[in-house]
Write an enzyme that holds these catalytic residues in place. Structure first.
Site, mmCIF file in Angstrom:
data_model
loop_
_atom_site.group_PDB
_atom_site.id
_atom_site.type_symbol
_atom_site.label_atom_id
_atom_site.label_comp_id
_atom_site.label_asym_id
_atom_site.label_seq_id
_atom_site.Cartn_x
_atom_site.Cartn_y
_atom_site.Cartn_z
ATOM 1 N N PRO A 9 84.263 75.275 -84.633
ATOM 2 C CA PRO A 9 82.806 75.977 -84.410
ATOM 3 C C PRO A 9 82.065 76.184 -85.877
ATOM 4 C CG PRO A 9 84.589 77.494 -84.185
ATOM 5 C CD PRO A 9 85.111 76.147 -84.283
ATOM 6 N N ASN A 10 80.740 75.970 -85.737
ATOM 7 C CA ASN A 10 79.891 75.959 -86.832
ATOM 8 C C ASN A 10 79.890 75.114 -88.001
ATOM 9 O OD1 ASN A 10 78.676 78.356 -85.844
ATOM 10 N ND2 ASN A 10 80.388 79.381 -85.972
ATOM 11 N N ARG A 17 74.063 76.440 -92.882
ATOM 12 C CA ARG A 17 75.214 77.914 -92.855
ATOM 13 C C ARG A 17 75.632 78.252 -94.587
ATOM 14 N NH1 ARG A 17 81.394 77.072 -91.026
ATOM 15 N NH2 ARG A 17 81.286 79.232 -91.106
ATOM 16 N N TYR A 22 79.800 76.752 -98.297
ATOM 17 C CA TYR A 22 80.069 75.550 -98.002
ATOM 18 C C TYR A 22 79.372 74.439 -98.572
ATOM 19 C CZ TYR A 22 82.409 78.530 -94.425
ATOM 20 O OH TYR A 22 83.219 79.716 -94.049
ATOM 21 N N ASN A 74 90.017 70.785 -89.083
ATOM 22 C CA ASN A 74 89.405 72.170 -89.579
ATOM 23 C C ASN A 74 88.944 73.028 -88.381
ATOM 24 O OD1 ASN A 74 88.016 74.191 -90.935
ATOM 25 N ND2 ASN A 74 86.718 72.879 -92.095
ATOM 26 N N ALA A 77 86.625 78.938 -87.501
ATOM 27 C CA ALA A 77 86.868 80.234 -87.167
ATOM 28 C C ALA A 77 88.214 80.429 -86.035
ATOM 29 C CB ALA A 77 85.837 81.178 -86.611
ATOM 30 N N HIS A 80 91.897 81.238 -87.235
ATOM 31 C CA HIS A 80 92.533 82.705 -87.603
ATOM 32 C C HIS A 80 92.658 83.569 -86.209
ATOM 33 C CE1 HIS A 80 90.898 81.446 -91.308
ATOM 34 N NE2 HIS A 80 89.783 81.613 -91.124
ATOM 35 N N ASP A 87 99.289 75.864 -79.922
ATOM 36 C CA ASP A 87 100.197 75.478 -78.862
ATOM 37 C C ASP A 87 99.969 73.868 -78.623
ATOM 38 O OD1 ASP A 87 101.593 77.697 -78.935
ATOM 39 O OD2 ASP A 87 100.601 78.474 -77.011
ATOM 40 N N GLU A 98 95.806 70.259 -91.981
ATOM 41 C CA GLU A 98 94.738 71.388 -92.125
ATOM 42 C C GLU A 98 93.998 71.462 -93.265
ATOM 43 O OE1 GLU A 98 96.531 75.320 -92.378
ATOM 44 O OE2 GLU A 98 94.763 76.460 -91.637
ATOM 45 N N HIS A 100 90.248 73.147 -94.963
ATOM 46 C CA HIS A 100 89.049 73.919 -95.133
ATOM 47 C C HIS A 100 88.321 73.908 -96.543
ATOM 48 C CE1 HIS A 100 90.909 76.395 -91.889
ATOM 49 N NE2 HIS A 100 92.050 76.472 -92.573
ATOM 50 N N ILE A 101 87.314 73.775 -96.126
ATOM 51 C CA ILE A 101 86.070 73.631 -97.152
ATOM 52 C C ILE A 101 86.148 74.688 -98.105
ATOM 53 C CG2 ILE A 101 83.467 73.201 -97.647
ATOM 54 C CD1 ILE A 101 83.478 72.078 -94.506
ATOM 55 N N SER A 102 86.093 75.685 -97.768
ATOM 56 C CA SER A 102 86.271 76.983 -98.598
ATOM 57 C C SER A 102 87.717 77.306 -99.117
ATOM 58 C CB SER A 102 85.342 78.029 -98.160
ATOM 59 O OG SER A 102 86.182 78.627 -97.047
ATOM 60 N N ARG A 107 89.286 84.812 -99.699
ATOM 61 C CA ARG A 107 88.285 85.409 -98.872
ATOM 62 C C ARG A 107 88.661 86.582 -98.166
ATOM 63 N NH1 ARG A 107 84.898 80.903 -95.677
ATOM 64 N NH2 ARG A 107 83.550 82.815 -95.740
ATOM 65 N N ARG A 111 90.838 86.442 -92.843
ATOM 66 C CA ARG A 111 91.187 84.894 -92.742
ATOM 67 C C ARG A 111 92.347 84.432 -93.413
ATOM 68 N NH1 ARG A 111 85.648 83.049 -91.998
ATOM 69 N NH2 ARG A 111 84.022 84.512 -92.701
HETATM 70 C C1 DQA Z 1 86.529 77.022 -92.914
HETATM 71 C C2 DQA Z 1 86.925 78.552 -93.328
HETATM 72 C C3 DQA Z 1 87.113 79.684 -92.002
HETATM 73 O O1 DQA Z 1 87.606 80.986 -92.380
HETATM 74 C C4 DQA Z 1 85.547 79.686 -91.344
HETATM 75 O O2 DQA Z 1 85.449 80.447 -90.186
HETATM 76 C C5 DQA Z 1 84.730 78.350 -91.100
HETATM 77 C C6 DQA Z 1 85.110 77.402 -92.107
HETATM 78 C C7 DQA Z 1 86.303 76.379 -94.289
HETATM 79 O O3 DQA Z 1 86.278 75.110 -93.832
HETATM 80 O O4 DQA Z 1 86.341 76.892 -95.138
HETATM 81 O O5 DQA Z 1 84.119 78.445 -90.213
HETATM 82 O O6 DQA Z 1 87.467 76.734 -92.116
#
Ligand code: DQA
Length: 146
Positions: A9-10, A17, A22, A74, A77, A80, A87, A98, A100-102, A107, A111
């Protein structure tokens, strides 16, 4: 090698955003980068983004049946919160990285837990879009049958 990249998501809102976290590049920029990287390394790439947990679960399950050999995820959200995604990853038992951009380790407290990460062979965080490229090269190096 057949690789599936899943973004949660997002991630479709990249470039809009929280640019301070990001960056200014968009989801289209990310997909273009991944397609170029895949072409360079002869990867059969599938890209998927959804804001819906169940759609992500369905896509992970589908990977078991369509010959996918590795997953880059990725979960955003859902990282977490989602036992369902954990599963599903355990169910298909494909090598999964896995991303994550950040740098989530630096953080908020909420998270600091990653459910999906418990089913992953590697986690890459805080490297921006380059983290996805690193994940692809890792899967190729460690799991490609060629
Ligand atoms: C994220 C980090 C997550 O905590 C956050 O909810 C995201 C992006 C990242 O790519 O850094 O939406 O997965």
């Amino acid at each position: 090698m057949k690789i599936l990249v899943i973004n949660g998501p997002n991630i479709n809102m990249l470039g809009i955003r929280e640019k301070n976290i990001y960056g200014a590049e968009t989801y289209a920029d990310l997909t273009a980068l991944l397609e170029t990287t895949a072409k360079e390394h002869d990867v059969d790439l599938t890209l998927f983004q959804s804001n819906h947990e169940g759609a992500i679960v369905d896509t992970i399950q589908g990977a078991f049946f369509d010959g996918t050999e590795g997953i880059i995820i990725n979960p955003a959200a859902y990282t977490h919160t989602s036992v369902a995604i954990l599963d599903a990853l355990k169910a298909v038992n494909l090598p999964t990285v896995e991303v994550h951009i950040s740098d989530v380790s630096q953080r908020e407290d909420f998270r600091q837990v990653s459910y999906a990460g418990k089913a992953c062979v590697k986690t890459i965080m805080g490297k921006g879009f380059a983290g996805y490229q690193e994940a692809m090269l890792f899967l190729l190096a460690e799991y490609s049958k060629k």
